[in-house]
Structures are given as C-alpha cells and as structure tokens.
Scaffold this motif. Structure first.
Motif, PDB file in Angstrom:
ATOM      1  N   ILE A 174      46.318  36.986  22.791  1.00  0.00           N
ATOM      2  CA  ILE A 174      45.023  36.947  22.099  1.00  0.00           C
ATOM      3  C   ILE A 174      43.934  37.569  22.966  1.00  0.00           C
ATOM      4  O   ILE A 174      43.129  38.392  22.498  1.00  0.00           O
ATOM      5  CB  ILE A 174      44.653  35.502  21.722  1.00  0.00           C
ATOM      6  N   ILE A 175      43.900  37.184  24.242  1.00  0.00           N
ATOM      7  CA  ILE A 175      42.861  37.701  25.135  1.00  0.00           C
ATOM      8  C   ILE A 175      42.999  39.215  25.297  1.00  0.00           C
ATOM      9  O   ILE A 175      42.003  39.951  25.241  1.00  0.00           O
ATOM     10  CB  ILE A 175      42.936  36.995  26.500  1.00  0.00           C
ATOM     11  N   SER A 176      44.212  39.680  25.461  1.00  0.00           N
ATOM     12  CA  SER A 176      44.437  41.121  25.640  1.00  0.00           C
ATOM     13  C   SER A 176      44.065  41.897  24.385  1.00  0.00           C
ATOM     14  O   SER A 176      43.471  42.987  24.458  1.00  0.00           O
ATOM     15  CB  SER A 176      45.900  41.382  26.016  1.00  0.00           C
ATOM     16  N   GLU A 177      44.414  41.357  23.230  1.00  0.00           N
ATOM     17  CA  GLU A 177      44.057  42.023  21.975  1.00  0.00           C
ATOM     18  C   GLU A 177      42.543  42.092  21.803  1.00  0.00           C
ATOM     19  O   GLU A 177      41.995  43.116  21.374  1.00  0.00           O
ATOM     20  CB  GLU A 177      44.695  41.287  20.798  1.00  0.00           C
ATOM     21  N   ASP A 203      46.852  42.865  34.283  1.00  0.00           N
ATOM     22  CA  ASP A 203      47.738  44.027  34.307  1.00  0.00           C
ATOM     23  C   ASP A 203      47.353  45.038  33.230  1.00  0.00           C
ATOM     24  O   ASP A 203      47.469  46.248  33.424  1.00  0.00           O
ATOM     25  CB  ASP A 203      49.186  43.582  34.108  1.00  0.00           C
ATOM     26  N   ILE A 204      46.853  44.522  32.112  1.00  0.00           N
ATOM     27  CA  ILE A 204      46.451  45.409  31.012  1.00  0.00           C
ATOM     28  C   ILE A 204      45.087  46.027  31.272  1.00  0.00           C
ATOM     29  O   ILE A 204      44.920  47.247  31.232  1.00  0.00           O
ATOM     30  CB  ILE A 204      46.458  44.641  29.678  1.00  0.00           C
ATOM     31  N   VAL A 205      44.092  45.198  31.575  1.00  0.00           N
ATOM     32  CA  VAL A 205      42.719  45.710  31.671  1.00  0.00           C
ATOM     33  C   VAL A 205      42.453  46.441  32.978  1.00  0.00           C
ATOM     34  O   VAL A 205      41.480  47.195  33.077  1.00  0.00           O
ATOM     35  CB  VAL A 205      41.684  44.578  31.478  1.00  0.00           C
ATOM     36  N   SER A 206      43.290  46.234  33.983  1.00  0.00           N
ATOM     37  CA  SER A 206      43.104  46.929  35.250  1.00  0.00           C
ATOM     38  C   SER A 206      43.945  48.199  35.343  1.00  0.00           C
ATOM     39  O   SER A 206      43.927  48.877  36.380  1.00  0.00           O
ATOM     40  CB  SER A 206      43.453  45.999  36.419  1.00  0.00           C
ATOM     41  N   GLY A 207      44.653  48.514  34.279  1.00  0.00           N
ATOM     42  CA  GLY A 207      45.441  49.737  34.269  1.00  0.00           C
ATOM     43  C   GLY A 207      44.573  50.971  34.360  1.00  0.00           C
ATOM     44  O   GLY A 207      43.412  50.978  33.937  1.00  0.00           O
ATOM     45  N   SER A 208      45.127  52.038  34.886  1.00  0.00           N
ATOM     46  CA  SER A 208      44.355  53.262  35.134  1.00  0.00           C
ATOM     47  C   SER A 208      43.803  53.892  33.866  1.00  0.00           C
ATOM     48  O   SER A 208      42.794  54.599  33.896  1.00  0.00           O
ATOM     49  CB  SER A 208      45.218  54.283  35.885  1.00  0.00           C
ATOM     50  N   PRO A 222      32.323  46.217  32.601  1.00  0.00           N
ATOM     51  CA  PRO A 222      33.785  46.313  32.483  1.00  0.00           C
ATOM     52  C   PRO A 222      34.383  44.966  32.092  1.00  0.00           C
ATOM     53  O   PRO A 222      33.703  43.939  32.152  1.00  0.00           O
ATOM     54  CB  PRO A 222      34.210  46.718  33.899  1.00  0.00           C
ATOM     55  N   PHE A 223      35.640  44.977  31.713  1.00  0.00           N
ATOM     56  CA  PHE A 223      36.310  43.730  31.347  1.00  0.00           C
ATOM     57  C   PHE A 223      36.888  43.096  32.613  1.00  0.00           C
ATOM     58  O   PHE A 223      37.879  43.569  33.158  1.00  0.00           O
ATOM     59  CB  PHE A 223      37.421  43.977  30.327  1.00  0.00           C
ATOM     60  N   LEU A 224      36.239  42.023  33.082  1.00  0.00           N
ATOM     61  CA  LEU A 224      36.683  41.332  34.286  1.00  0.00           C
ATOM     62  C   LEU A 224      37.571  40.146  33.924  1.00  0.00           C
ATOM     63  O   LEU A 224      37.332  39.462  32.932  1.00  0.00           O
ATOM     64  CB  LEU A 224      35.476  40.821  35.090  1.00  0.00           C
ATOM     65  N   VAL A 225      38.565  39.915  34.761  1.00  0.00           N
ATOM     66  CA  VAL A 225      39.450  38.756  34.594  1.00  0.00           C
ATOM     67  C   VAL A 225      39.163  37.804  35.746  1.00  0.00           C
ATOM     68  O   VAL A 225      39.492  38.083  36.909  1.00  0.00           O
ATOM     69  CB  VAL A 225      40.928  39.176  34.581  1.00  0.00           C
ATOM     70  N   LEU A 226      38.525  36.683  35.431  1.00  0.00           N
ATOM     71  CA  LEU A 226      38.029  35.755  36.440  1.00  0.00           C
ATOM     72  C   LEU A 226      38.691  34.391  36.302  1.00  0.00           C
ATOM     73  O   LEU A 226      38.832  33.872  35.190  1.00  0.00           O
ATOM     74  CB  LEU A 226      36.510  35.595  36.301  1.00  0.00           C
ATOM     75  N   GLY A 227      39.081  33.812  37.423  1.00  0.00           N
ATOM     76  CA  GLY A 227      39.591  32.459  37.409  1.00  0.00           C
ATOM     77  C   GLY A 227      38.463  31.467  37.190  1.00  0.00           C
ATOM     78  O   GLY A 227      37.295  31.770  37.455  1.00  0.00           O
ATOM     79  N   PHE A 232      42.814  29.822  43.425  1.00  0.00           N
ATOM     80  CA  PHE A 232      43.840  30.873  43.380  1.00  0.00           C
ATOM     81  C   PHE A 232      43.224  32.264  43.483  1.00  0.00           C
ATOM     82  O   PHE A 232      43.690  33.224  42.883  1.00  0.00           O
ATOM     83  CB  PHE A 232      44.736  30.745  42.141  1.00  0.00           C
ATOM     84  N   VAL A 233      42.198  32.390  44.321  1.00  0.00           N
ATOM     85  CA  VAL A 233      41.549  33.682  44.512  1.00  0.00           C
ATOM     86  C   VAL A 233      42.479  34.688  45.185  1.00  0.00           C
ATOM     87  O   VAL A 233      42.537  35.858  44.795  1.00  0.00           O
ATOM     88  CB  VAL A 233      40.239  33.525  45.319  1.00  0.00           C
ATOM     89  N   VAL A 234      43.225  34.251  46.203  1.00  0.00           N
ATOM     90  CA  VAL A 234      44.129  35.183  46.887  1.00  0.00           C
ATOM     91  C   VAL A 234      45.210  35.715  45.940  1.00  0.00           C
ATOM     92  O   VAL A 234      45.362  36.934  45.801  1.00  0.00           O
ATOM     93  CB  VAL A 234      44.758  34.534  48.142  1.00  0.00           C
ATOM     94  N   PRO A 235      45.968  34.843  45.265  1.00  0.00           N
ATOM     95  CA  PRO A 235      46.957  35.400  44.333  1.00  0.00           C
ATOM     96  C   PRO A 235      46.327  36.187  43.199  1.00  0.00           C
ATOM     97  O   PRO A 235      46.905  37.168  42.724  1.00  0.00           O
ATOM     98  CB  PRO A 235      47.698  34.159  43.811  1.00  0.00           C
ATOM     99  N   SER A 236      45.142  35.789  42.772  1.00  0.00           N
ATOM    100  CA  SER A 236      44.445  36.530  41.720  1.00  0.00           C
ATOM    101  C   SER A 236      44.119  37.947  42.181  1.00  0.00           C
ATOM    102  O   SER A 236      44.303  38.915  41.440  1.00  0.00           O
ATOM    103  CB  SER A 236      43.154  35.794  41.335  1.00  0.00           C
ATOM    104  N   THR A 237      43.655  38.072  43.403  1.00  0.00           N
ATOM    105  CA  THR A 237      43.321  39.392  43.947  1.00  0.00           C
ATOM    106  C   THR A 237      44.541  40.301  43.968  1.00  0.00           C
ATOM    107  O   THR A 237      44.467  41.489  43.609  1.00  0.00           O
ATOM    108  CB  THR A 237      42.744  39.258  45.365  1.00  0.00           C
ATOM    109  N   TYR A 238      45.676  39.745  44.343  1.00  0.00           N
ATOM    110  CA  TYR A 238      46.896  40.543  44.427  1.00  0.00           C
ATOM    111  C   TYR A 238      47.506  40.823  43.055  1.00  0.00           C
ATOM    112  O   TYR A 238      48.428  41.628  42.935  1.00  0.00           O
ATOM    113  CB  TYR A 238      47.903  39.858  45.353  1.00  0.00           C
ATOM    114  N   ALA A 239      46.978  40.172  42.025  1.00  0.00           N
ATOM    115  CA  ALA A 239      47.418  40.447  40.650  1.00  0.00           C
ATOM    116  C   ALA A 239      46.367  41.263  39.896  1.00  0.00           C
ATOM    117  O   ALA A 239      46.368  41.299  38.670  1.00  0.00           O
ATOM    118  CB  ALA A 239      47.684  39.135  39.917  1.00  0.00           C
TER     119      ALA A 239
END
Length: 350
Positions: A174-177, A203-208, A222-227, A232-239
């Motif tokens: 839903i969010i991606s759509e 993965d979708i919104v940060s694609g090139s 831009p479309f930001l994805v925020l926790g 979980f900032v570290v794993p979020s950054t790496y994702a």
C-alpha cells in the motif's frame, strides 16, 4: 554538519525549505498548570534547543497531543515555531505539522490551515475510530491519503501508527503504491517499527530511476522513508532509509543526530561502524525504556533535565512521582543522559 542545516529560502509559492534525511522530533505541546492553556515560552525554548542540535521539528503530532488541540491552537503553535526558528537564525529548517483528523475533509482543512500558518509539510495519520471497516479496506485506505495529497497545498507524509489507529497497519505494498501514484506525498513515518517493511519501501523509492519515473510535485519534497523510533537507525541507513522521527530526540537531540551522522558516514568509512553501533545500542535501550512511559514520561524527563515539561492535557494522566523517579534512575535512561551531556557539553542537570 547535520543534513538538516543546509537549506534554501525562496519567496515564491513553492516549498522553500527542502525536506532532507535526518532526525526529526515530534515536539511536545506544553501546558500551563491549572488552566491547561498553551505554555508558549516553554515551547519556544524547546524548539530552539532541539533545532540548534540539528533536529527537525514536527508540530502537533502524537507526542504533541494533537488530539487535544483546537484548530486555533495548532495554528498558534505553527506560527510560534516558525518565529522561534527564524529568531535563532534557522530560517532554512522546515516545519512538519500533524494534520490527521477523524475525516478526510477535516484533514484537508487542517492541511490548508497549517500551510497558511507557515508549515512546509504535513503528516497525516488515519483515525482508528472506524478501524473495523477501514483496517481491511485497501481501497478506502489508499483513497484517504490520495485525496489528501491531491488537495493539500503542501506535501504530505504518510503516518503509519497502528497503536493509535485501532490496529490499522499499512503494508509495504500500500505504501509503495501510494508513493508511486501520489506525487504530492513526501514520505512515510513507520511507527509500526517494522524494519522489513522499511526495507521494502526504501528499496523502491531509493532506486536510481524512481525520481525520474515518478517525480514529486515539488522537487524539494522527495519521498523519505523514516522510522518512528531511533532504535533501528543503523539498520535503516544500510537499507537506504532516511532517518527517523523519534520522541527520544526531545530528551537527547545531540545523541540522536550524532547516531544518524555516524550511520551515514559509516557507509563510506567502515571504521566508523563500531562507534555507530555503540551509539545505536545506548539509544535503542533508552528508546525501549522511555517510550513505555509515553508522553507523560518524556515530559517528566524534560522537567528534570531542563526545568520545563509539565504534564499532559487531561484526560491523559501524568506519570506518578514514583514511576517518574524510577524512569529517571533507570540505567538505560542514565546511560543516555551521560552520552547526551558528553555531546552537548552542558553541565549536570538538576
């Protein structure tokens, strides 16, 4: 330098303060004792304190007791926040404002009023009053944010907070759509705490090719994805996530910003990852402990640390003195306070 301290100004009708990755805080609304009127001096002090540490302010969110505020009070807080930021030389920092209400109609009305009062962005949660109908109604859920995004004069962020919405929990599809279909949506706050969901959406919104295929209505949004937590900032950054909107940044703004900066820097310098992980551990434990005390607990800690905070507006109860002291004395809290003091250089709080 924090990513939140690099903006532009413009006199035209478009967003003049870009929405950037980083740490944002849902700012509490402070009330005068007895009357429960807005305590604007404490609000101003807190806005300046957190913003100068590099934290972006979110006004009239859950932590800000939006449900307890009138439309006029929300507008007053927005104008006061903008005046405060401008007064301390932070004219480039944007204001994100909560606008979710019981109906789509009122939410749109609040978006328009927020824009008129000086908000740069809106963030909208859906009401859980009719969760029994909406929870499993994908079309109805999408229609809510789609219409708001179409009719809001400022970009809108999706706020996914199941605990405050009768269990309504948007999935990654839903969010991606919505991100693809609604050019005036500028991101999502995931207070569901679902790292897998964050990974899939990011993965979708940060694609090139996302920006070129699905351009935003405003290039500065831009479309930001925020926790919704800082744990979980570290794993979020790496994702490929973009930071967090976290209540803990009210208590420890310097530590929260430093965690984000270390996480981002470690992407290019692996030697920084252990320090980012150390920060993450301290903040994750504190977030787990302090979040359980909710708004009243955060206000109690602010009172202890800075001399303002007070209690929530009724019927939300204050934290008991015993529970508040236990929260303050908890080793997770004390570890956080020690780290924050080291970073801020401030003398011991009372």
């Amino acid at each position: 330098m924090s990513p939140l301290t690099n903006g532009v100004s413009s006199a035209n009708g478009q967003v003049s303060r870009p929405l950037r990755p980083g740490i944002y805080a849902p700012i509490p609304t402070f009330f005068l004792p007895e009357s429960e009127d807005l305590d604007l001096p404490s609000f101003e002090t807190h806005i300046a304190r957190t913003a100068t540490a590099g934290v972006g302010p979110l006004i009239a969110g859950s932590m800000g007791e939006a449900l307890h505020l009138s439309h006029a009070e929300r507008a007053t807080l927005i104008r006061t926040a903008r005046k405060t930021l401008d007064g301390v030389g932070l004219t480039h920092i944007p204001l994100v404002v909560g606008t979710g209400a019981g109906s789509t109609r009122e939410t749109i009305e609040l978006c328009k009023e927020a824009a008129e009062a000086g908000a740069d962005y809106a963030i909208a949660v859906i009401s859980g009053y009719f969760a029994g109908v909406l929870g499993g109604h994908k079309a109805g859920l999408k229609a809510y944010w789609t219409e708001i995004a179409e009719k809001s004069p400022i970009p809108v962020m999706i706020y996914n907070y199941p605990a405050a919405c009768g269990g309504i929990d948007l999935d990654s599809d839903i969010i991606s759509e919505l991100a693809v279909e609604c050019p005036n949506l500028c991101g999502v706050k995931l207070t569901c705490g679902n790292v897998g969901k964050l990974t899939r959406v990011a993965d979708i919104v940060s694609g090139s090719d996302f920006a070129s295929k699905f351009p935003r209505k405003n290039k500065n949004a831009p479309f930001l994805v925020l926790g919704g937590y800082v744990d979980f900032v570290v794993p979020s950054t790496y994702a490929n996530g973009h930071g967090a909107i976290t209540g803990l940044a009210n208590v420890a703004p310097h530590a929260s910003v430093k965690l984000f900066e270390l996480s981002v820097a470690s992407l290019n310098d692996a030697s920084l990852l252990p320090e980012a992980q150390r920060f993450q551990g301290i903040l994750a434990r504190a977030d787990f402990t302090i979040a359980k005390a909710s708004i009243a607990g955060t206000k109690y800690l602010l009172e202890k640390l800075y001399g303002y905070g007070g209690v929530p507006r009724k019927p939300l109860p204050p934290i008991s003195s015993d529970a508040g002291q236990a929260l303050w004395d908890h080793p997770h809290t004390q570890d956080l306070i020690k780290l924050e003091r080291e970073l801020s250089g401030k003398v011991k709080a009372r």
